[in-house]
Enzyme design. Structure first.
Site, mmCIF file in Angstrom:
data_model
loop_
_atom_site.group_PDB
_atom_site.id
_atom_site.type_symbol
_atom_site.label_atom_id
_atom_site.label_comp_id
_atom_site.label_asym_id
_atom_site.label_seq_id
_atom_site.Cartn_x
_atom_site.Cartn_y
_atom_site.Cartn_z
ATOM 1 N N SER A 1 0.837 -1.186 0.000
ATOM 2 C CA SER A 1 0.000 0.000 0.000
ATOM 3 C C SER A 1 0.871 1.234 0.000
ATOM 4 C CB SER A 1 -0.917 0.002 1.216
ATOM 5 O OG SER A 1 -0.149 0.308 2.355
ATOM 6 N N LYS A 2 0.249 2.318 -0.351
ATOM 7 C CA LYS A 2 0.954 3.586 -0.457
ATOM 8 C C LYS A 2 1.642 3.955 0.850
ATOM 9 C CE LYS A 2 0.136 7.249 -3.569
ATOM 10 N NZ LYS A 2 -0.805 7.570 -4.567
ATOM 11 N N ARG A 3 0.980 3.597 1.918
ATOM 12 C CA ARG A 3 1.523 3.924 3.235
ATOM 13 C C ARG A 3 2.892 3.301 3.461
ATOM 14 N NH1 ARG A 3 -0.437 1.650 7.592
ATOM 15 N NH2 ARG A 3 -1.871 0.440 6.309
ATOM 16 N N LYS A 4 3.093 2.151 2.810
ATOM 17 C CA LYS A 4 4.342 1.414 3.061
ATOM 18 C C LYS A 4 5.406 1.667 2.003
ATOM 19 C CE LYS A 4 1.592 -1.999 5.218
ATOM 20 N NZ LYS A 4 0.717 -3.041 4.744
#
Ligand code: GLU
Length: 480
Positions: free
Chosen positions: A245-248
Protein backbone atom coordinates in the site's frame (compact mmCIF):
# COMPACT_ATOMS: atom_id res chain seq x y z
CA UNK A 1 -1.62 -26.49 -35.56
CA UNK A 2 -1.20 -24.99 -32.12
CA UNK A 3 -3.38 -22.04 -31.24
CA UNK A 4 -1.68 -18.66 -31.36
CA UNK A 5 -0.62 -17.45 -27.93
CA UNK A 6 -2.49 -14.26 -27.18
CA UNK A 7 -2.36 -12.64 -23.77
CA UNK A 8 -3.45 -9.30 -22.44
CA UNK A 9 -3.08 -6.80 -19.69
CA UNK A 10 -6.28 -5.03 -18.76
CA UNK A 11 -5.66 -2.16 -16.35
CA UNK A 12 -8.48 -0.04 -15.00
CA UNK A 13 -7.57 3.64 -15.26
CA UNK A 14 -8.71 4.48 -11.75
CA UNK A 15 -5.11 5.03 -10.69
CA UNK A 16 -1.50 4.90 -11.79
CA UNK A 17 0.07 1.69 -13.04
CA UNK A 18 0.39 -0.17 -9.75
CA UNK A 19 3.51 -2.32 -9.29
CA UNK A 20 1.22 -5.33 -8.92
CA UNK A 21 -0.42 -4.69 -12.29
CA UNK A 22 3.00 -3.95 -13.74
CA UNK A 23 4.19 -7.37 -12.58
CA UNK A 24 1.22 -8.98 -14.33
CA UNK A 25 2.09 -6.95 -17.43
CA UNK A 26 5.69 -8.17 -17.25
CA UNK A 27 4.62 -11.81 -16.93
CA UNK A 28 2.10 -11.55 -19.76
CA UNK A 29 4.61 -9.77 -21.97
CA UNK A 30 7.36 -12.31 -21.26
CA UNK A 31 4.96 -15.16 -21.89
CA UNK A 32 3.93 -13.63 -25.23
CA UNK A 33 7.50 -12.97 -26.30
CA UNK A 34 8.71 -16.40 -25.18
CA UNK A 35 5.99 -18.05 -27.26
CA UNK A 36 6.15 -15.67 -30.23
CA UNK A 37 2.62 -14.70 -29.34
CA UNK A 38 0.77 -11.41 -29.05
CA UNK A 39 0.54 -9.04 -26.11
CA UNK A 40 -2.65 -7.01 -26.10
CA UNK A 41 -3.48 -3.88 -24.14
CA UNK A 42 -7.02 -3.26 -23.03
CA UNK A 43 -8.18 -0.37 -20.89
CA UNK A 44 -11.07 -1.37 -18.63
CA UNK A 45 -12.78 1.98 -18.37
CA UNK A 46 -16.47 1.13 -18.20
CA UNK A 47 -16.67 2.54 -14.70
CA UNK A 48 -16.90 6.12 -15.92
CA UNK A 49 -16.97 7.64 -12.46
CA UNK A 50 -13.70 5.98 -11.48
CA UNK A 51 -11.88 6.19 -14.80
CA UNK A 52 -9.61 9.12 -15.42
CA UNK A 53 -8.25 9.81 -18.95
CA UNK A 54 -5.12 11.24 -17.37
CA UNK A 55 -4.51 7.92 -15.70
CA UNK A 56 -4.75 6.22 -19.08
CA UNK A 57 -1.88 8.42 -20.22
CA UNK A 58 0.15 7.53 -17.15
CA UNK A 59 -0.52 3.82 -17.66
CA UNK A 60 0.56 3.95 -21.30
CA UNK A 61 3.61 6.01 -20.38
CA UNK A 62 4.54 3.53 -17.64
CA UNK A 63 4.23 0.52 -19.95
CA UNK A 64 6.33 2.29 -22.56
CA UNK A 65 8.93 3.21 -19.98
CA UNK A 66 9.15 -0.43 -18.92
CA UNK A 67 9.62 -1.34 -22.57
CA UNK A 68 6.55 -3.59 -22.58
CA UNK A 69 5.47 -2.96 -26.15
CA UNK A 70 2.02 -4.17 -27.08
CA UNK A 71 1.09 -5.69 -30.40
CA UNK A 72 -2.55 -4.76 -30.40
CA UNK A 73 -4.56 -2.02 -28.73
CA UNK A 74 -5.02 -0.08 -26.63
CA UNK A 75 -8.65 -1.13 -26.76
CA UNK A 76 -11.03 0.88 -24.65
CA UNK A 77 -13.99 -0.95 -23.20
CA UNK A 78 -15.95 2.30 -23.14
CA UNK A 79 -15.84 2.21 -26.95
CA UNK A 80 -17.10 -1.35 -27.20
CA UNK A 81 -20.51 -1.07 -25.58
CA UNK A 82 -22.37 -2.44 -28.61
CA UNK A 83 -20.41 -5.66 -28.40
CA UNK A 84 -21.41 -6.28 -24.78
CA UNK A 85 -25.04 -5.61 -25.64
CA UNK A 86 -24.80 -8.09 -28.50
CA UNK A 87 -23.45 -10.83 -26.25
CA UNK A 88 -26.04 -10.09 -23.57
CA UNK A 89 -28.69 -10.44 -26.25
CA UNK A 90 -27.30 -13.86 -27.21
CA UNK A 91 -27.52 -15.00 -23.59
CA UNK A 92 -31.07 -13.67 -23.25
CA UNK A 93 -32.15 -15.44 -26.41
CA UNK A 94 -30.67 -18.70 -25.18
CA UNK A 95 -32.42 -18.30 -21.84
CA UNK A 96 -29.09 -18.20 -20.09
CA UNK A 97 -29.84 -14.71 -18.82
CA UNK A 98 -32.91 -12.74 -17.82
CA UNK A 99 -34.04 -9.21 -17.20
CA UNK A 100 -34.16 -7.95 -13.67
CA UNK A 101 -36.45 -5.02 -12.89
CA UNK A 102 -35.67 -4.84 -9.18
CA UNK A 103 -34.84 -1.33 -8.08
CA UNK A 104 -31.52 -0.61 -6.36
CA UNK A 105 -33.51 0.38 -3.26
CA UNK A 106 -35.32 -2.97 -3.09
CA UNK A 107 -32.06 -4.86 -3.55
CA UNK A 108 -30.35 -2.77 -0.92
CA UNK A 109 -33.15 -3.39 1.55
CA UNK A 110 -33.06 -7.15 1.00
CA UNK A 111 -29.30 -7.19 1.31
CA UNK A 112 -29.45 -5.30 4.57
CA UNK A 113 -32.14 -7.57 5.98
CA UNK A 114 -30.01 -10.59 5.16
CA UNK A 115 -26.98 -8.94 6.75
CA UNK A 116 -28.98 -8.34 9.92
CA UNK A 117 -29.90 -11.99 10.05
CA UNK A 118 -26.27 -12.77 9.28
CA UNK A 119 -27.09 -14.76 6.18
CA UNK A 120 -25.17 -14.58 2.96
CA UNK A 121 -27.47 -12.82 0.50
CA UNK A 122 -27.81 -14.10 -3.01
CA UNK A 123 -30.30 -12.66 -5.49
CA UNK A 124 -33.67 -14.29 -4.78
CA UNK A 125 -34.65 -14.56 -8.45
CA UNK A 126 -37.75 -12.41 -8.02
CA UNK A 127 -37.60 -11.41 -11.67
CA UNK A 128 -37.02 -14.93 -12.94
CA UNK A 129 -40.37 -15.83 -11.45
CA UNK A 130 -42.30 -12.99 -13.12
CA UNK A 131 -45.25 -13.98 -15.25
CA UNK A 132 -45.47 -12.84 -18.87
CA UNK A 133 -48.18 -10.45 -17.88
CA UNK A 134 -46.08 -8.87 -15.12
CA UNK A 135 -43.18 -8.49 -17.51
CA UNK A 136 -45.37 -6.83 -20.13
CA UNK A 137 -46.65 -4.41 -17.53
CA UNK A 138 -43.13 -3.54 -16.36
CA UNK A 139 -42.05 -3.04 -19.97
CA UNK A 140 -45.03 -0.85 -20.70
CA UNK A 141 -43.95 1.42 -17.86
CA UNK A 142 -40.41 1.51 -19.24
CA UNK A 143 -39.08 0.18 -15.99
CA UNK A 144 -35.26 0.24 -15.98
CA UNK A 145 -33.88 -3.29 -16.19
CA UNK A 146 -30.57 -4.98 -15.77
CA UNK A 147 -29.55 -8.33 -17.26
CA UNK A 148 -28.66 -11.16 -14.91
CA UNK A 149 -26.95 -14.41 -15.76
CA UNK A 150 -28.80 -17.57 -14.75
CA UNK A 151 -26.54 -19.75 -12.64
CA UNK A 152 -27.42 -23.43 -12.94
CA UNK A 153 -27.18 -25.87 -10.04
CA UNK A 154 -24.03 -27.83 -9.50
CA UNK A 155 -20.45 -26.79 -9.17
CA UNK A 156 -17.96 -24.88 -11.25
CA UNK A 157 -14.46 -26.14 -11.76
CA UNK A 158 -11.53 -24.98 -13.74
CA UNK A 159 -7.86 -25.79 -14.06
CA UNK A 160 -5.37 -23.17 -13.09
CA UNK A 161 -1.76 -23.45 -14.21
CA UNK A 162 -0.51 -22.26 -10.81
CA UNK A 163 -3.21 -23.49 -8.41
CA UNK A 164 -4.26 -26.62 -10.34
CA UNK A 165 -7.88 -27.82 -9.96
CA UNK A 166 -10.20 -25.25 -8.44
CA UNK A 167 -13.83 -25.79 -7.53
CA UNK A 168 -16.79 -23.81 -6.22
CA UNK A 169 -20.37 -24.72 -5.39
CA UNK A 170 -22.70 -22.72 -7.63
CA UNK A 171 -25.04 -22.04 -4.75
CA UNK A 172 -22.37 -19.78 -3.31
CA UNK A 173 -22.72 -17.60 -6.38
CA UNK A 174 -25.78 -15.64 -7.35
CA UNK A 175 -27.33 -14.65 -10.65
CA UNK A 176 -25.04 -11.68 -10.94
CA UNK A 177 -25.73 -8.69 -13.15
CA UNK A 178 -23.92 -8.73 -16.46
CA UNK A 179 -25.41 -5.58 -17.98
CA UNK A 180 -26.56 -2.69 -15.83
CA UNK A 181 -29.78 -0.83 -16.54
CA UNK A 182 -27.76 1.87 -18.35
CA UNK A 183 -26.29 -0.91 -20.54
CA UNK A 184 -22.86 -0.71 -18.99
CA UNK A 185 -21.40 -4.20 -18.60
CA UNK A 186 -20.04 -5.38 -15.28
CA UNK A 187 -16.36 -6.30 -15.06
CA UNK A 188 -16.79 -10.08 -15.34
CA UNK A 189 -19.00 -9.86 -18.37
CA UNK A 190 -16.98 -7.28 -20.29
CA UNK A 191 -13.85 -9.24 -19.48
CA UNK A 192 -15.22 -12.50 -20.89
CA UNK A 193 -16.67 -10.85 -23.99
CA UNK A 194 -13.38 -9.11 -24.69
CA UNK A 195 -11.22 -12.13 -23.95
CA UNK A 196 -13.35 -14.08 -26.41
CA UNK A 197 -13.44 -11.35 -29.01
CA UNK A 198 -9.68 -10.81 -28.71
CA UNK A 199 -9.07 -14.56 -28.92
CA UNK A 200 -7.11 -14.54 -25.69
CA UNK A 201 -5.44 -17.92 -25.21
CA UNK A 202 -4.13 -17.43 -21.66
CA UNK A 203 -5.52 -15.23 -18.93
CA UNK A 204 -2.62 -14.44 -16.62
CA UNK A 205 -3.60 -12.23 -13.70
CA UNK A 206 -3.45 -11.83 -9.95
CA UNK A 207 -4.88 -14.48 -7.67
CA UNK A 208 -7.24 -11.86 -6.26
CA UNK A 209 -9.29 -12.62 -9.39
CA UNK A 210 -9.86 -16.33 -8.68
CA UNK A 211 -13.32 -15.61 -7.28
CA UNK A 212 -14.15 -13.74 -10.48
CA UNK A 213 -12.87 -16.56 -12.61
CA UNK A 214 -15.59 -18.92 -11.36
CA UNK A 215 -18.16 -16.40 -12.57
CA UNK A 216 -16.31 -16.00 -15.84
CA UNK A 217 -16.16 -19.75 -16.36
CA UNK A 218 -19.95 -19.82 -15.96
CA UNK A 219 -20.23 -17.11 -18.60
CA UNK A 220 -18.03 -19.03 -21.06
CA UNK A 221 -20.19 -22.10 -20.47
CA UNK A 222 -23.42 -20.11 -20.94
CA UNK A 223 -22.05 -18.75 -24.19
CA UNK A 224 -20.95 -22.21 -25.25
CA UNK A 225 -17.51 -20.80 -25.84
CA UNK A 226 -14.09 -22.34 -25.42
CA UNK A 227 -12.26 -21.02 -22.38
CA UNK A 228 -8.77 -19.62 -22.32
CA UNK A 229 -6.20 -21.21 -20.03
CA UNK A 230 -5.96 -19.53 -16.64
CA UNK A 231 -2.91 -18.74 -14.55
CA UNK A 232 -3.48 -16.81 -11.35
CA UNK A 233 -0.29 -15.46 -9.89
CA UNK A 234 0.10 -14.89 -6.15
CA UNK A 235 0.25 -11.21 -5.34
CA UNK A 236 3.30 -9.44 -4.02
CA UNK A 237 3.21 -8.58 -0.35
CA UNK A 238 5.02 -5.73 1.37
CA UNK A 239 7.99 -6.49 3.62
CA UNK A 240 5.63 -6.90 6.61
CA UNK A 241 3.72 -9.56 4.64
CA UNK A 242 0.70 -7.27 4.34
CA UNK A 243 -0.84 -5.94 1.18
CA UNK A 244 1.33 -3.45 -0.69
CA UNK A 245 0.00 0.00 0.00
CA UNK A 246 0.95 3.59 -0.46
CA UNK A 247 1.52 3.92 3.23
CA UNK A 248 4.34 1.41 3.06
CA UNK A 249 6.12 2.82 0.06
CA UNK A 250 5.78 3.56 -3.59
CA UNK A 251 3.05 1.71 -5.46
CA UNK A 252 3.07 3.41 -8.85
CA UNK A 253 5.61 2.46 -11.48
CA UNK A 254 6.18 6.16 -12.16
CA UNK A 255 7.23 6.61 -8.51
CA UNK A 256 10.03 4.10 -9.07
CA UNK A 257 11.02 5.82 -12.29
CA UNK A 258 11.13 9.17 -10.49
CA UNK A 259 13.12 7.70 -7.63
CA UNK A 260 15.82 6.67 -10.11
CA UNK A 261 15.20 3.00 -10.75
CA UNK A 262 16.07 1.66 -14.18
CA UNK A 263 13.25 0.22 -16.30
CA UNK A 264 15.23 -2.94 -17.04
CA UNK A 265 15.68 -3.43 -13.29
CA UNK A 266 11.97 -3.10 -12.66
CA UNK A 267 11.26 -5.68 -15.37
CA UNK A 268 13.94 -8.03 -14.05
CA UNK A 269 12.85 -7.58 -10.45
CA UNK A 270 9.13 -7.97 -11.14
CA UNK A 271 9.76 -10.99 -13.36
CA UNK A 272 11.70 -12.87 -10.70
CA UNK A 273 9.33 -12.03 -7.91
CA UNK A 274 7.21 -15.13 -7.73
CA UNK A 275 8.94 -16.83 -10.62
CA UNK A 276 12.44 -18.23 -10.82
CA UNK A 277 14.35 -19.80 -13.64
CA UNK A 278 15.54 -23.35 -13.07
CA UNK A 279 19.09 -22.21 -12.33
CA UNK A 280 17.98 -19.62 -9.73
CA UNK A 281 19.70 -16.74 -11.55
CA UNK A 282 18.61 -13.30 -10.39
CA UNK A 283 20.19 -10.73 -12.67
CA UNK A 284 18.79 -11.46 -16.09
CA UNK A 285 18.68 -9.44 -19.25
CA UNK A 286 15.45 -8.96 -21.12
CA UNK A 287 16.53 -11.58 -23.67
CA UNK A 288 17.42 -14.07 -20.93
CA UNK A 289 14.07 -13.49 -19.26
CA UNK A 290 12.22 -14.02 -22.51
CA UNK A 291 14.15 -17.19 -23.14
CA UNK A 292 13.55 -18.73 -19.71
CA UNK A 293 10.13 -17.44 -18.66
CA UNK A 294 7.45 -20.04 -18.13
CA UNK A 295 4.29 -20.23 -16.06
CA UNK A 296 5.42 -23.57 -14.68
CA UNK A 297 8.14 -21.76 -12.70
CA UNK A 298 5.58 -19.64 -10.83
CA UNK A 299 5.28 -20.56 -7.18
CA UNK A 300 2.07 -20.53 -5.13
CA UNK A 301 3.69 -18.56 -2.32
CA UNK A 302 3.20 -14.81 -2.20
CA UNK A 303 6.42 -13.11 -3.20
CA UNK A 304 7.67 -10.32 -0.97
CA UNK A 305 8.31 -6.98 -2.56
CA UNK A 306 11.82 -6.77 -1.18
CA UNK A 307 12.98 -3.17 -1.43
CA UNK A 308 16.52 -4.05 -0.38
CA UNK A 309 16.77 -6.51 -3.20
CA UNK A 310 15.40 -3.97 -5.62
CA UNK A 311 17.99 -1.42 -4.48
CA UNK A 312 20.74 -3.99 -4.70
CA UNK A 313 19.70 -4.97 -8.19
CA UNK A 314 19.49 -1.36 -9.33
CA UNK A 315 23.00 -0.79 -8.01
CA UNK A 316 24.30 -3.84 -9.86
CA UNK A 317 22.80 -2.62 -13.12
CA UNK A 318 24.17 0.89 -12.56
CA UNK A 319 27.69 -0.49 -12.09
CA UNK A 320 27.42 -2.57 -15.22
CA UNK A 321 26.21 0.39 -17.29
CA UNK A 322 28.29 2.06 -19.95
CA UNK A 323 29.31 5.48 -18.57
CA UNK A 324 28.07 7.54 -21.49
CA UNK A 325 24.67 5.88 -21.42
CA UNK A 326 24.50 6.12 -17.66
CA UNK A 327 25.21 9.84 -17.83
CA UNK A 328 22.37 10.30 -20.30
CA UNK A 329 20.03 8.70 -17.78
CA UNK A 330 21.37 10.77 -14.89
CA UNK A 331 21.23 14.16 -16.64
CA UNK A 332 17.44 14.60 -16.19
CA UNK A 333 17.88 14.07 -12.45
CA UNK A 334 20.68 16.66 -12.32
CA UNK A 335 18.51 19.11 -14.25
CA UNK A 336 15.59 18.46 -11.97
CA UNK A 337 17.73 19.26 -8.95
CA UNK A 338 18.79 22.50 -10.69
CA UNK A 339 22.40 21.41 -10.67
CA UNK A 340 22.77 21.85 -14.42
CA UNK A 341 20.71 22.97 -17.40
CA UNK A 342 20.39 21.09 -20.67
CA UNK A 343 22.95 23.51 -22.15
CA UNK A 344 25.52 23.05 -19.41
CA UNK A 345 24.94 19.31 -19.66
CA UNK A 346 26.46 19.48 -23.12
CA UNK A 347 29.25 21.91 -22.27
CA UNK A 348 30.30 20.05 -19.12
CA UNK A 349 29.90 16.52 -20.46
CA UNK A 350 33.51 15.46 -19.85
CA UNK A 351 33.38 16.85 -16.33
CA UNK A 352 30.03 15.17 -15.66
CA UNK A 353 31.42 11.84 -16.79
CA UNK A 354 34.13 12.15 -14.15
CA UNK A 355 31.53 13.29 -11.66
CA UNK A 356 29.32 10.23 -12.05
CA UNK A 357 32.35 7.94 -11.69
CA UNK A 358 32.77 9.27 -8.15
CA UNK A 359 29.40 7.81 -7.18
CA UNK A 360 28.97 4.89 -9.55
CA UNK A 361 30.49 2.28 -7.25
CA UNK A 362 28.04 2.85 -4.44
CA UNK A 363 24.93 4.34 -5.96
CA UNK A 364 21.69 2.44 -5.67
CA UNK A 365 19.52 4.80 -7.70
CA UNK A 366 20.02 7.33 -10.47
CA UNK A 367 18.61 9.99 -8.21
CA UNK A 368 21.42 9.52 -5.73
CA UNK A 369 23.81 10.95 -8.30
CA UNK A 370 21.91 14.21 -8.06
CA UNK A 371 21.68 14.13 -4.28
CA UNK A 372 25.05 12.98 -3.08
CA UNK A 373 27.36 15.32 -4.91
CA UNK A 374 25.47 18.61 -4.87
CA UNK A 375 28.50 20.27 -3.30
CA UNK A 376 30.46 19.70 -6.47
CA UNK A 377 28.10 21.98 -8.36
CA UNK A 378 27.86 24.88 -5.98
CA UNK A 379 29.29 26.26 -2.84
CA UNK A 380 26.13 27.42 -1.17
CA UNK A 381 26.11 24.62 1.36
CA UNK A 382 26.13 24.80 5.14
CA UNK A 383 28.85 22.85 6.93
CA UNK A 384 27.49 19.76 8.67
CA UNK A 385 27.12 21.05 12.28
CA UNK A 386 28.39 17.88 13.95
CA UNK A 387 31.45 17.80 11.72
CA UNK A 388 32.10 21.49 12.44
CA UNK A 389 32.41 20.94 16.18
CA UNK A 390 34.58 17.90 15.60
CA UNK A 391 36.81 19.19 12.84
CA UNK A 392 36.79 23.02 12.75
CA UNK A 393 37.62 23.06 16.43
CA UNK A 394 40.61 25.41 16.69
CA UNK A 395 42.26 28.33 15.04
CA UNK A 396 45.15 26.00 14.27
CA UNK A 397 42.91 24.19 11.83
CA UNK A 398 42.45 27.45 9.94
CA UNK A 399 46.24 27.94 9.82
CA UNK A 400 46.74 24.47 8.45
CA UNK A 401 44.07 24.95 5.84
CA UNK A 402 45.75 28.20 4.79
CA UNK A 403 49.03 26.41 4.46
CA UNK A 404 47.44 23.68 2.38
CA UNK A 405 45.89 26.31 0.10
CA UNK A 406 49.33 27.87 -0.35
CA UNK A 407 50.88 24.53 -1.23
CA UNK A 408 48.36 23.65 -3.86
CA UNK A 409 48.39 27.08 -5.42
CA UNK A 410 51.89 26.34 -6.67
CA UNK A 411 50.86 23.02 -8.26
CA UNK A 412 50.98 23.21 -12.04
CA UNK A 413 49.35 19.92 -12.60
CA UNK A 414 46.25 19.72 -10.40
CA UNK A 415 45.93 15.96 -10.39
CA UNK A 416 44.83 13.86 -7.45
CA UNK A 417 48.24 12.17 -6.92
CA UNK A 418 49.96 15.57 -6.81
CA UNK A 419 47.37 17.00 -4.43
CA UNK A 420 47.67 14.02 -2.15
CA UNK A 421 51.46 14.32 -2.21
CA UNK A 422 51.25 17.96 -1.25
CA UNK A 423 48.91 17.21 1.63
CA UNK A 424 50.98 14.37 3.02
CA UNK A 425 54.18 16.42 2.84
CA UNK A 426 52.52 19.29 4.63
CA UNK A 427 51.29 16.97 7.37
CA UNK A 428 54.78 15.63 7.80
CA UNK A 429 56.25 19.11 8.11
CA UNK A 430 53.58 20.09 10.59
CA UNK A 431 54.27 16.88 12.49
CA UNK A 432 50.65 15.82 12.40
CA UNK A 433 48.88 12.80 11.01
CA UNK A 434 47.42 13.30 7.52
CA UNK A 435 43.92 12.23 8.71
CA UNK A 436 42.90 15.42 10.59
CA UNK A 437 44.13 17.53 7.68
CA UNK A 438 42.18 15.38 5.24
CA UNK A 439 39.04 15.74 7.36
CA UNK A 440 39.29 19.49 7.55
CA UNK A 441 39.97 19.85 3.82
CA UNK A 442 36.98 17.62 3.11
CA UNK A 443 34.68 19.61 5.35
CA UNK A 444 35.98 22.88 3.93
CA UNK A 445 35.46 21.85 0.34
CA UNK A 446 32.31 19.71 0.55
CA UNK A 447 30.53 20.72 3.74
CA UNK A 448 30.19 17.08 4.78
CA UNK A 449 32.33 14.56 6.57
CA UNK A 450 32.01 11.61 4.19
CA UNK A 451 31.84 10.78 0.54
CA UNK A 452 33.99 9.61 -2.36
CA UNK A 453 37.82 9.78 -2.14
CA UNK A 454 38.80 13.35 -1.27
CA UNK A 455 41.55 13.76 -3.84
CA UNK A 456 39.21 12.78 -6.66
CA UNK A 457 36.81 15.45 -5.45
CA UNK A 458 39.52 18.09 -5.26
CA UNK A 459 40.76 17.30 -8.75
CA UNK A 460 37.25 17.58 -10.09
CA UNK A 461 36.61 20.88 -8.30
CA UNK A 462 39.77 22.35 -9.78
CA UNK A 463 42.48 24.38 -8.13
CA UNK A 464 40.81 27.79 -8.04
CA UNK A 465 37.59 26.47 -6.63
CA UNK A 466 39.38 24.46 -3.95
CA UNK A 467 41.39 27.50 -2.88
CA UNK A 468 38.28 29.66 -2.84
CA UNK A 469 36.42 27.16 -0.68
CA UNK A 470 39.33 26.80 1.72
CA UNK A 471 39.55 30.57 2.13
CA UNK A 472 35.88 30.73 2.95
CA UNK A 473 36.25 27.93 5.48
CA UNK A 474 39.18 29.73 7.08
CA UNK A 475 37.04 32.85 7.48
CA UNK A 476 34.28 30.72 8.91
CA UNK A 477 36.59 29.16 11.50
CA UNK A 478 38.11 32.52 12.40
CA UNK A 479 34.73 34.09 13.06
CA UNK A 480 33.26 31.19 15.00
N1 GLU B 1 -9.25 -4.49 -14.79
C1 GLU B 1 -8.87 -5.65 -14.03
C2 GLU B 1 -7.81 -5.27 -13.04
O1 GLU B 1 -7.15 -4.25 -13.23
C3 GLU B 1 -8.39 -6.71 -14.99
C4 GLU B 1 -8.30 -8.05 -14.42
C5 GLU B 1 -8.05 -9.08 -15.49
O2 GLU B 1 -6.90 -9.19 -15.92
O3 GLU B 1 -9.01 -9.72 -15.92
O4 GLU B 1 -7.62 -5.93 -12.05
Amino acid sequence: MNKEIRVRIAPSPSGYLHVGTARMAVCNWLFARHNQGKFILRIEDTDVARSDPQMVEVILESLKWLGLDWDDGPYYQSQRMELYKKYAQILLERNKAYFCYCTPETLKRKREEAAQKKINWVYDRTCLKLSEQEKTELERKNTPKAVRIFIPEGETTFYDIVYKDLKKENKELDDFVILRSDFRPTYNFACVVDDLDMKISHVIRGNDHIANTFKQVLLYRALGAEMPAFAHLPLNLAMDRQKISKRKGAVAITDYRDAGYLPEVMVNFLAISGWSPKDEREIMSREELIQSFSLEGVSQANPIFDMQKLEWMNGEYIRAYDNQKLLDLIIPFLIQENLITSETAKEKREWLLKYILLFKERAKTLKEFAERGKYLFSYDFQYEPKAVSKTFNSIEVADRLNKFAERISSLDDFKKEKIEDALRKLAEELKIEPAPLIHSVRLATTGVSGGPPLFDILELLGKEEVIKRIQKAVEFIQTR
